[in-house]
Enzyme design. Structure first.
Site, mmCIF file in Angstrom:
data_model
loop_
_atom_site.group_PDB
_atom_site.id
_atom_site.type_symbol
_atom_site.label_atom_id
_atom_site.label_comp_id
_atom_site.label_asym_id
_atom_site.label_seq_id
_atom_site.Cartn_x
_atom_site.Cartn_y
_atom_site.Cartn_z
ATOM 1 N N ASN A 13 62.970 40.442 65.983
ATOM 2 C CA ASN A 13 61.760 41.007 66.576
ATOM 3 C C ASN A 13 61.429 40.130 67.786
ATOM 4 O O ASN A 13 60.886 39.052 67.648
ATOM 5 C CB ASN A 13 60.620 40.981 65.551
ATOM 6 C CG ASN A 13 59.288 41.409 66.147
ATOM 7 O OD1 ASN A 13 59.230 41.915 67.274
ATOM 8 N ND2 ASN A 13 58.206 41.221 65.403
ATOM 9 N N LYS A 15 59.332 40.568 70.033
ATOM 10 C CA LYS A 15 57.912 40.604 70.425
ATOM 11 C C LYS A 15 57.798 40.801 71.943
ATOM 12 O O LYS A 15 58.637 41.481 72.526
ATOM 13 C CB LYS A 15 57.198 39.344 69.922
ATOM 14 C CG LYS A 15 57.474 39.111 68.422
ATOM 15 C CD LYS A 15 56.575 38.127 67.763
ATOM 16 C CE LYS A 15 56.947 38.041 66.294
ATOM 17 N NZ LYS A 15 56.071 37.171 65.519
ATOM 18 N N HIS A 98 53.570 46.014 61.925
ATOM 19 C CA HIS A 98 53.668 44.553 62.036
ATOM 20 C C HIS A 98 52.260 43.948 61.987
ATOM 21 O O HIS A 98 51.316 44.527 62.530
ATOM 22 C CB HIS A 98 54.374 44.164 63.333
ATOM 23 C CG HIS A 98 54.718 42.708 63.355
ATOM 24 N ND1 HIS A 98 53.799 41.753 63.700
ATOM 25 C CD2 HIS A 98 55.859 42.046 63.022
ATOM 26 C CE1 HIS A 98 54.368 40.556 63.590
ATOM 27 N NE2 HIS A 98 55.616 40.713 63.178
ATOM 28 N N GLU A 100 50.904 41.648 63.572
ATOM 29 C CA GLU A 100 50.265 41.417 64.879
ATOM 30 C C GLU A 100 49.608 42.698 65.382
ATOM 31 O O GLU A 100 48.564 42.669 66.041
ATOM 32 C CB GLU A 100 51.290 40.860 65.880
ATOM 33 C CG GLU A 100 51.587 39.391 65.579
ATOM 34 C CD GLU A 100 52.957 38.914 65.993
ATOM 35 O OE1 GLU A 100 53.634 39.583 66.792
ATOM 36 O OE2 GLU A 100 53.360 37.848 65.492
ATOM 37 N N GLU A 170 56.178 40.236 55.051
ATOM 38 C CA GLU A 170 55.878 39.158 55.995
ATOM 39 C C GLU A 170 54.496 38.583 55.711
ATOM 40 O O GLU A 170 53.484 39.128 56.186
ATOM 41 C CB GLU A 170 55.911 39.691 57.429
ATOM 42 C CG GLU A 170 57.265 40.198 57.861
ATOM 43 C CD GLU A 170 57.438 40.079 59.369
ATOM 44 O OE1 GLU A 170 58.434 39.506 59.799
ATOM 45 O OE2 GLU A 170 56.552 40.540 60.112
ATOM 46 N N GLY A 176 55.268 32.861 62.758
ATOM 47 C CA GLY A 176 55.131 32.073 63.977
ATOM 48 C C GLY A 176 54.451 30.731 63.762
ATOM 49 O O GLY A 176 54.061 30.055 64.712
ATOM 50 N N SER A 216 58.810 32.841 59.964
ATOM 51 C CA SER A 216 59.437 31.534 60.216
ATOM 52 C C SER A 216 60.787 31.376 59.516
ATOM 53 O O SER A 216 61.156 30.277 59.111
ATOM 54 C CB SER A 216 58.487 30.398 59.820
ATOM 55 O OG SER A 216 57.299 30.454 60.598
HETATM 56 P P1 PGA Z 1 58.590 34.489 63.183
HETATM 57 O O1 PGA Z 1 58.136 36.011 63.287
HETATM 58 O O2 PGA Z 1 60.011 34.497 62.681
HETATM 59 O O3 PGA Z 1 58.456 33.937 64.553
HETATM 60 O O4 PGA Z 1 57.664 33.828 62.190
HETATM 61 C C1 PGA Z 1 58.513 36.951 62.325
HETATM 62 C C2 PGA Z 1 57.904 38.293 62.654
HETATM 63 O O5 PGA Z 1 56.771 38.327 63.122
HETATM 64 O O6 PGA Z 1 58.529 39.353 62.468
#
Ligand code: PGA
Length: 255
Positions: A13, A15, A98, A100, A170, A176, A216
């Site tokens: 992803n 982003k 997601h 976010e 998640e 993140g 992460s």
């Molecule tokens: P990250 O993000 O691996 O940077 O924690 C995962 C995601 O948001 O899909």
């Protein structure tokens, strides 16, 4: 059906990262690193990179995905992109729900459900994200939250269509932040999600469902997370921008 007969999916992803030249360069570096992958590899890129990524990945084993889509086919929805538009380009996957988008863009379980419906109708495979906030975990309601998100999002999805759904657990506090769920925490919630899907669709369909972990996940912790019986892959943010690291995760998922 056990883990070994399920399809493992490692999806990046990206982003809101990478211009078109940067996307092209990243994929050019990644393609040779994952060409022997024993799992499905997906790169979910910004809308503006889709055409470039599709072109760059042509003939490789990397499928291209988007990070969101709208639920209507077309119309007066300024700034939105429809599932049909994605499919027409040759996009195969789309991330829906997601955290976010839920946190910053007002996404709700109800709109997630509508987007899932539209994506399936357009012929896309959905990477459907669920996960609890830190305060929800601390309040001991992780299962309630994740269970509700899963049930609402899958409302109206048929048993046949479930084969075009990849679930991604998640935990929001792990995204993140560098704070990964322990393998045990990931394994437990992924297992719980499978029991919810079993209630809805029966044991066979639940056993066949790919359930990723995301948050992460990196080259170092991937093997332990992927070793969990109910963790069938990963949704990778930060580490997907580093070809070597992403390839190491793909290798850990290959079997
Ligand atoms: P990250 O993000 O691996 O940077 O924690 C995962 C995601 O948001 O899909």
């Amino acid at each position: 059906m056990d883990k070994n007969s399920r399809r493992a999916v490692i999806a990046g992803n990206w982003k809101m990262n990478k211009t078109r030249p940067e996307a092209k360069a990243l994929l050019a570096e990644l393609i040779p690193l994952v060409k022997e992958a024993g799992c499905q590899v997906v790169a979910c890129v910004p809308f503006t990179d889709l055409e470039t990524a599709l072109e760059a990945a042509r003939g490789s084993n990397i499928a291209i995905g988007a990070q969101n889509c709208h639920w209507e086919k077309s119309g007066a929805f300024t700034g939105e992109i429809s599932a049909e538009m994605l499919r027409e380009m040759g996009v195969e996957y789309v991330i829906i729900g997601h955290s976010e988008r839920r946190q910053y863009f007002g996404e709700t379980d109800a709109t997630v459900q509508k987007r899932v419906r539209a994506a399936l109708d357009a012929g896309l495979t959905v990477i459907l994200c669920v996960g609890e906030l830190l305060e929800q975990r601390e309040a001991g309601i992780t299962r309630e939250i994740v269970g509700m998100q899963t049930r609402v999002a899958l409302g109206g999805v048929s048993r046949e269509e479930l084969s075009r759904i990849v679930l991604a657990y998640e935990p929001v506090w792990a995204i993140g932040t560098g704070r990964t769920a322990t393998a045990q925490q990931a394994g437990e919630v992924n297992h719980y999600i499978r029991t919810v899907v079993e209630e809805l669709y029966g044991a066979e369909a639940a056993a066949a469902l790919t359930i990723q972990y995301g948050g992460s996940m990196n080259a170092k912790n991937a093997a332990e997370l992927l070793d969990q019986p109910d963790v069938d892959g990963g949704l990778i943010g930060g580490a997907s921008l580093k070809p070597q690291d992403f390839a190491a995760i793909v290798a850990a998922a290959s079997r």
